[in-house]
Motif scaffolding. Structure first.
Motif, short mmCIF file in Angstrom:
data_model
loop_
_atom_site.label_atom_id
_atom_site.label_comp_id
_atom_site.label_asym_id
_atom_site.label_seq_id
_atom_site.Cartn_x
_atom_site.Cartn_y
_atom_site.Cartn_z
N ILE A 256 -3.97 -9.38 0.65
CA ILE A 256 -2.82 -8.49 0.81
C ILE A 256 -1.68 -8.88 -0.14
O ILE A 256 -0.85 -8.04 -0.50
CB ILE A 256 -2.32 -8.49 2.28
CG1 ILE A 256 -1.38 -7.32 2.55
CG2 ILE A 256 -1.67 -9.81 2.63
CD1 ILE A 256 -2.06 -5.98 2.48
N GLU B 70 -0.53 -6.48 8.14
CA GLU B 70 -1.89 -6.63 7.63
C GLU B 70 -2.28 -8.10 7.53
O GLU B 70 -1.47 -8.95 7.15
CB GLU B 70 -2.00 -5.96 6.26
CG GLU B 70 -3.42 -5.82 5.74
CD GLU B 70 -4.26 -4.87 6.56
OE1 GLU B 70 -5.49 -5.06 6.58
OE2 GLU B 70 -3.70 -3.96 7.19
N GLN B 71 -3.55 -8.40 7.84
CA GLN B 71 -4.02 -9.79 7.84
C GLN B 71 -5.04 -10.08 6.75
O GLN B 71 -5.58 -11.17 6.69
CB GLN B 71 -4.66 -10.10 9.21
CG GLN B 71 -3.71 -9.94 10.39
CD GLN B 71 -2.55 -10.90 10.33
OE1 GLN B 71 -2.71 -12.06 9.98
NE2 GLN B 71 -1.36 -10.42 10.66
N GLY B 72 -5.31 -9.13 5.86
CA GLY B 72 -6.32 -9.34 4.83
C GLY B 72 -5.98 -10.47 3.90
O GLY B 72 -4.81 -10.75 3.62
N SER C 64 -8.74 2.72 1.12
CA SER C 64 -7.56 2.03 1.62
C SER C 64 -6.77 1.40 0.48
O SER C 64 -7.34 0.81 -0.44
CB SER C 64 -7.97 0.93 2.61
OG SER C 64 -6.86 0.10 2.93
N LEU D 272 3.61 -2.17 6.28
CA LEU D 272 2.18 -2.42 6.41
C LEU D 272 1.86 -3.88 6.11
O LEU D 272 1.08 -4.52 6.83
CB LEU D 272 1.41 -1.50 5.45
CG LEU D 272 -0.08 -1.80 5.27
CD1 LEU D 272 -0.82 -1.53 6.58
CD2 LEU D 272 -0.66 -0.93 4.15
N CYS E 39 -5.23 -1.18 0.74
CA CYS E 39 -5.40 -2.62 0.88
C CYS E 39 -6.72 -3.11 0.28
O CYS E 39 -6.95 -4.32 0.22
CB CYS E 39 -5.34 -3.03 2.35
SG CYS E 39 -3.73 -2.74 3.11
N TYR F 107 -3.70 5.07 3.65
CA TYR F 107 -3.36 3.90 4.43
C TYR F 107 -4.60 3.41 5.19
O TYR F 107 -5.54 4.20 5.42
CB TYR F 107 -2.23 4.23 5.41
CG TYR F 107 -0.91 4.46 4.71
CD1 TYR F 107 -0.08 3.39 4.36
CD2 TYR F 107 -0.50 5.76 4.35
CE1 TYR F 107 1.12 3.60 3.70
CE2 TYR F 107 0.70 5.98 3.69
CZ TYR F 107 1.49 4.89 3.35
OH TYR F 107 2.68 5.10 2.68
N PRO F 108 -4.65 2.13 5.56
CA PRO F 108 -5.88 1.57 6.15
C PRO F 108 -6.41 2.34 7.35
O PRO F 108 -7.62 2.50 7.50
CB PRO F 108 -5.44 0.15 6.57
CG PRO F 108 -4.33 -0.19 5.64
CD PRO F 108 -3.60 1.10 5.38
N GLU F 109 -5.53 2.86 8.20
CA GLU F 109 -5.99 3.57 9.40
C GLU F 109 -6.70 4.88 9.07
O GLU F 109 -7.43 5.43 9.90
CB GLU F 109 -4.83 3.83 10.36
CG GLU F 109 -3.72 4.71 9.80
CD GLU F 109 -2.62 3.94 9.12
OE1 GLU F 109 -1.49 4.49 9.01
OE2 GLU F 109 -2.87 2.80 8.69
#
Length: 303
Positions: free
Chosen positions: A201, A196-198, A257, A192, A259, A245-247
């Motif tokens: 993260i 992930e682009q956060g 999430s 993940l 994240c 999970y984010p989804e």
């Protein structure tokens, strides 16, 4: 809770700048700080020239600047990280002398190391310290830095990413609780992180790397694993969350999430654990009241 706690905030306000100026007028604070007069003049000129409430962009010229806050959200110092090729240099100041001796410097160093190695991807972190600055020398040595070179006017300490990761796994900081993660969760979360682009993260990556890895069939049933449901106490409020999970997240706390700030925070803790965690705007005190459901305990290893 008496354990030292520091969070580093990248936003620098006008009020922060005024506080910095006050600190830099104290000779005890600036005694070992290089270019302190130049820094103080630059801040004063910026405040007089630019009438904006947020001055972050001015402080990030040539490096990244962070205000250090204690658990009461009071600014107590600053950290500056300057990337030079694959290496990074840290400058650390605890601004109010009333806070000296409370191990806040060591806590700020740990937060700076996290940013340097996980967010900025430094291969080596360097700290240049005056030989007479005993307090800083001890703080960096206790944090795992090694003497690299010295002159009569300066000692240079460094820690590379390999040593940092080894110490993170083998010698957890005294102010943190041990957390646990299953082998399956760690593999999934690492995949993940690659996608992930956060902006935060790196916090999740740090927690994964410091966690004790256990077999899914042997993890204690009161540990918060992925897809667990738990009753939390956040400040003075009780909330029931599912860590997903984010989804699968719904934008609220019912499906939180991993994240997100609190989602990352609770991963791997167990019932009864309590700790402080910096959310975007404030520091939260979090307690794991009860794990209501854990996939591994229920035999739901497919989740």
């Amino acid at each position: 809770m008496n354990k030292p706690f520091i969070s580093l905030c990248p936003e620098i306000t006008r009020a922060n700048a005024l506080t910095l100026m006050d600190w830099l007028e104290d000779e005890a604070v600036t005694r070992y700080l290089r270019d302190s007069r130049h820094v103080s003049r630059s801040i004063e000129q910026a405040i007089g020239r630019i009438q904006l409430p947020i001055l972050t962009h001015l402080f990030n010229q040539g490096g990244r600047f962070f205000m250090a806050y204690d658990r009461h959200d009071v600014p107590v110092g600053f950290v500056r990280l300057v990337k030079k090729g694959p290496d990074c240099e840290m400058v650390l100041v605890i601004g109010n002398r009333d806070n000296w001796g409370r191990k806040l410097g060591a806590s700020a160093i740990r937060e700076g190391m996290k940013l340097a190695f996980f967010d900025m991807r430094a291969e080596k972190l360097i700290a240049k310290i005056h030989p007479d600055n005993a307090r800083s020398l001890n703080a960096f040595l206790r944090s795992g830095f090694l003497l690299e070179s010295e002159t009569p006017a300066m000692k240079s300490f460094a820690i590379n990413s390999e040593r940092y990761l080894r110490l993170l796994r083998e010698s957890p900081a005294a102010h943190t609780s041990v957390i646990y993660i299953t082998e399956i969760d760690k593999a999934r979360l690492r995949s993940l992180i690659e996608l992930e682009q956060g902006s935060d993260i790196f916090e999740l990556e740090h927690e994964i790397e410091r966690a004790v890895v256990v077999d899914p069939r042997q993890v204690a049933e009161d540990v918060v694993t992925m897809n667990s449901k738990a009753l939390l106490e956040v400040g003075n409020e009780e909330v029931q969350v599912a860590l997903v999970y984010p989804e699968d997240a719904d934008g609220g706390v019912e499906k939180l999430s991993v994240c997100s700030g609190i989602g990352t925070a609770i991963l791997g803790y167990k019932e009864g654990d309590a700790f402080d965690w910096r959310s975007p705007n404030r520091t939260c005190h979090i307690r794991i009241r009860k794990v209501l459901y854990q996939p591994e305990a229920a035999g739901d290893f497919h989740l």
